[in-house]
Design an enzyme around this catalytic site. Structure first.
Site, PDB file in Angstrom:
ATOM      1  N   SER A   1       0.844  -1.194   0.000  1.00 25.14           N
ATOM      2  CA  SER A   1       0.000   0.000   0.000  1.00 25.14           C
ATOM      3  C   SER A   1       0.878   1.243   0.000  1.00 25.14           C
ATOM      4  CB  SER A   1      -0.855  -0.009   1.271  1.00 25.14           C
ATOM      5  OG  SER A   1      -1.414   1.262   1.493  1.00 25.14           O
TER       6      SER A   1
ATOM      7  N   TYR B   1      -0.697  -0.685  10.106  1.00 20.65           N
ATOM      8  CA  TYR B   1      -0.947  -1.061   8.709  1.00 20.65           C
ATOM      9  C   TYR B   1       0.289  -0.789   7.838  1.00 20.65           C
ATOM     10  CZ  TYR B   1      -3.569  -0.883   4.243  1.00 20.65           C
ATOM     11  OH  TYR B   1      -4.033  -1.073   2.972  1.00 20.65           O
TER      12      TYR B   1
ATOM     13  N   LYS C   1       2.488  -3.397   5.701  1.00 21.45           N
ATOM     14  CA  LYS C   1       2.522  -3.267   4.243  1.00 21.45           C
ATOM     15  C   LYS C   1       3.946  -3.132   3.716  1.00 21.45           C
ATOM     16  CE  LYS C   1      -1.763  -3.720   3.034  1.00 21.45           C
ATOM     17  NZ  LYS C   1      -2.163  -5.058   2.546  1.00 21.45           N
TER      18      LYS C   1
HETATM   19  N1  NAD Z   1      -8.834  -0.036  -1.189  1.00 19.91           N
HETATM   20  C1  NAD Z   1      -7.655   0.547  -1.322  1.00 19.91           C
HETATM   21  O1  NAD Z   1      -7.538   1.691  -1.832  1.00 19.91           O
HETATM   22  C2  NAD Z   1      -6.423  -0.159  -0.890  1.00 19.91           C
HETATM   23  C3  NAD Z   1      -5.213   0.539  -0.934  1.00 19.91           C
HETATM   24  C4  NAD Z   1      -4.041  -0.117  -0.572  1.00 19.91           C
HETATM   25  C5  NAD Z   1      -4.105  -1.428  -0.158  1.00 19.91           C
HETATM   26  N2  NAD Z   1      -5.302  -2.078  -0.110  1.00 19.91           N
HETATM   27  C6  NAD Z   1      -5.275  -3.472   0.317  1.00 19.91           C
HETATM   28  O2  NAD Z   1      -6.038  -4.254  -0.572  1.00 19.91           O
HETATM   29  C7  NAD Z   1      -6.544  -5.411   0.116  1.00 19.91           C
HETATM   30  C8  NAD Z   1      -8.027  -5.541  -0.117  1.00 19.91           C
HETATM   31  O3  NAD Z   1      -8.685  -4.468   0.520  1.00 19.91           O
HETATM   32  P1  NAD Z   1     -10.105  -3.866   0.080  1.00 19.91           P
HETATM   33  O4  NAD Z   1      -9.894  -2.417  -0.110  1.00 19.91           O
HETATM   34  O5  NAD Z   1     -10.693  -4.681  -0.988  1.00 19.91           O
HETATM   35  O6  NAD Z   1     -10.930  -4.012   1.451  1.00 19.91           O
HETATM   36  P2  NAD Z   1     -12.027  -5.077   1.931  1.00 19.91           P
HETATM   37  O7  NAD Z   1     -12.237  -4.832   3.382  1.00 19.91           O
HETATM   38  O8  NAD Z   1     -13.218  -5.022   1.033  1.00 19.91           O
HETATM   39  O9  NAD Z   1     -11.309  -6.482   1.674  1.00 19.91           O
HETATM   40  C9  NAD Z   1     -10.559  -7.173   2.635  1.00 19.91           C
HETATM   41  C10 NAD Z   1     -11.128  -8.564   2.771  1.00 19.91           C
HETATM   42  O10 NAD Z   1     -10.267  -9.347   3.600  1.00 19.91           O
HETATM   43  C11 NAD Z   1     -11.089 -10.164   4.404  1.00 19.91           C
HETATM   44  N3  NAD Z   1     -10.341 -10.591   5.597  1.00 19.91           N
HETATM   45  C12 NAD Z   1     -10.029  -9.836   6.672  1.00 19.91           C
HETATM   46  N4  NAD Z   1      -9.358 -10.565   7.572  1.00 19.91           N
HETATM   47  C13 NAD Z   1      -9.247 -11.818   7.057  1.00 19.91           C
HETATM   48  C14 NAD Z   1      -8.653 -13.016   7.522  1.00 19.91           C
HETATM   49  N5  NAD Z   1      -8.032 -13.075   8.728  1.00 19.91           N
HETATM   50  N6  NAD Z   1      -8.716 -14.122   6.741  1.00 19.91           N
HETATM   51  C15 NAD Z   1      -9.342 -14.080   5.534  1.00 19.91           C
HETATM   52  N7  NAD Z   1      -9.938 -12.956   5.040  1.00 19.91           N
HETATM   53  C16 NAD Z   1      -9.886 -11.846   5.796  1.00 19.91           C
HETATM   54  C17 NAD Z   1     -12.279  -9.305   4.736  1.00 19.91           C
HETATM   55  O11 NAD Z   1     -13.387 -10.076   5.173  1.00 19.91           O
HETATM   56  C18 NAD Z   1     -12.511  -8.556   3.427  1.00 19.91           C
HETATM   57  O12 NAD Z   1     -13.453  -9.208   2.601  1.00 19.91           O
HETATM   58  C19 NAD Z   1      -6.127  -5.231   1.567  1.00 19.91           C
HETATM   59  O13 NAD Z   1      -4.933  -5.946   1.824  1.00 19.91           O
HETATM   60  C20 NAD Z   1      -5.881  -3.742   1.678  1.00 19.91           C
HETATM   61  O14 NAD Z   1      -5.002  -3.430   2.714  1.00 19.91           O
HETATM   62  C21 NAD Z   1      -6.457  -1.481  -0.455  1.00 19.91           C
END
Ligand code: NAD
Length: 299
Positions: free
Chosen positions: A151, A164, A168
């Protein structure tokens, strides 16, 4: 060129919603057999639901093959079981996208030790557990593609996200090391830094940005990074149709004369030491000492 995942078995963690769901759907459309992992918790990691099942239904409805897995990435035995089930059903595992994540944002002053470890456990240790569970299989197959989700918060730091960001950036070092260890076994390991409007960013992004950064727009980069054609050891960024790469670079630096190798000498020379001219990308930790030796005339 068309990129297919026919004959591949892919695991996407945290694929019950957000970005993971888009990756799983696109992998399914392109012929992969997909394990949709998600324990279906809330944004802070508490609770459970059948989120993974709904995505499996979507993949099947579109003519694809998928299985749901409700395990937590923080439980190594459950990760081993998930991989065993995939192998039993489909004979191998070729792709792993480590995507599961939670947030417990607070300034470090207010962050409890439990909130720090919970976030590091899911993002960093969870990715290590899922990867460990598939690693021997990928080595034996002489083929594997692993994607870590980093991230901008890790790469650049972000106010209120010490836990976080630590996880990351930890994933970057983890990916780099696995890339070095996996290369001779046909395994390529990369990182993606997404930008997407999901529940994770709904109270962070302004509404317009939330809509512009549809999670589906990250899937092309994520899938490329786990395809046969994938590069190795890269950090790619993607969001809303914008794509870039990120690097960890080292500058030329300088060798101080003996008399200036003091605290005061470093202070006086700091601007020249830190000058960014001659930056080069760092891809293997051993390069630092090798470069220093060369500069000192011993290499
Ligand atoms: N959305 C963004 O702009 C963004 C930016 C940088 C990084 N990310 C990263 O992308 C990834 C996906 O995030 P997102 O934005 O889709 O959010 P999100 O919350 O929709 O997705 C995360 C998913 O992980 C699942 N999860 C959480 N803990 C878990 C566990 N212990 N075992 C299995 N599943 C688990 C949750 O139930 C959820 O469905 C994450 O790693 C997040 O840190 C997202």
């Amino acid at each position: 060129m068309s990129i297919s995942f026919a004959g591949k078995v892919a695991i996407v963690t945290g694929a019950g919603g957000g970005l993971g769901r888009e990756y799983a759907l696109e992998l399914g459309r392109r012929g992969a057999r997909v394990v949709v992992n998600d324990l279906g918790g809330a944004r802070d990691g508490t609770g459970h639901s059948d989120a993974a099942l709904a995505v499996v239904e979507e993949i099947r409805a579109a003519g694809g093959e998928a299985m749901a897995n409700g395990a937590s990435v923080t439980d190594f035995a459950q990760m081993e079981e998930m991989v065993a089930r995939a192998k039993e059903a489909w004979g191998g595992v070729h792709v792993l996208i480590n995507n599961a994540g939670i947030l417990r944002d607070r300034t470090f002053a207010k962050m409890s030790p439990a909130d720090f470890t919970a976030v590091v456990d899911v993002h960093l240790t969870g990715a290590a557990f899922a990867t460990k569970a598939v690693w021997d299989t990928m080595r034996a197959q002489n083929y594997g593609r692993v994607l870590m989700t980093t991230s901008s918060s890790g790469l650049g730091g972000n106010f209120g996200q010490a836990n976080y960001a630590a996880a990351k950036m930890g994933l970057v070092g983890f990916a780099r090391t696995l890339q070095l260890e996996g290369a001779k076994h046909g395994i390529r390991v990369n990182c993606i830094a997404p930008i997407a409007g999901t529940r994770m960013t709904e109270d962070i992004f302004p509404e317009q940005a939330f809509d512009a950064f549809e999670p589906a727009k990250v899937a092309p980069a994520a899938l490329f990074l786990v395809s046969d054609e994938a590069p190795a050891g890269v950090i790619a960024g993607a969001g809303g149709g914008y794509f870039h790469a990120a690097y960890i670079t080292v500058n030329e630096g300088l060798v101080l004369p003996d008399a200036e190798q003091t605290v005061e000498g470093v202070a006086a020379a700091w601007e020249r030491i830190a000058d960014r001219r001659g930056d080069w990308p760092f891809t293997n930790g051993t390069e630092q000492a090798a470069h220093a030796m060369e500069r000192l005339g011993g290499g």
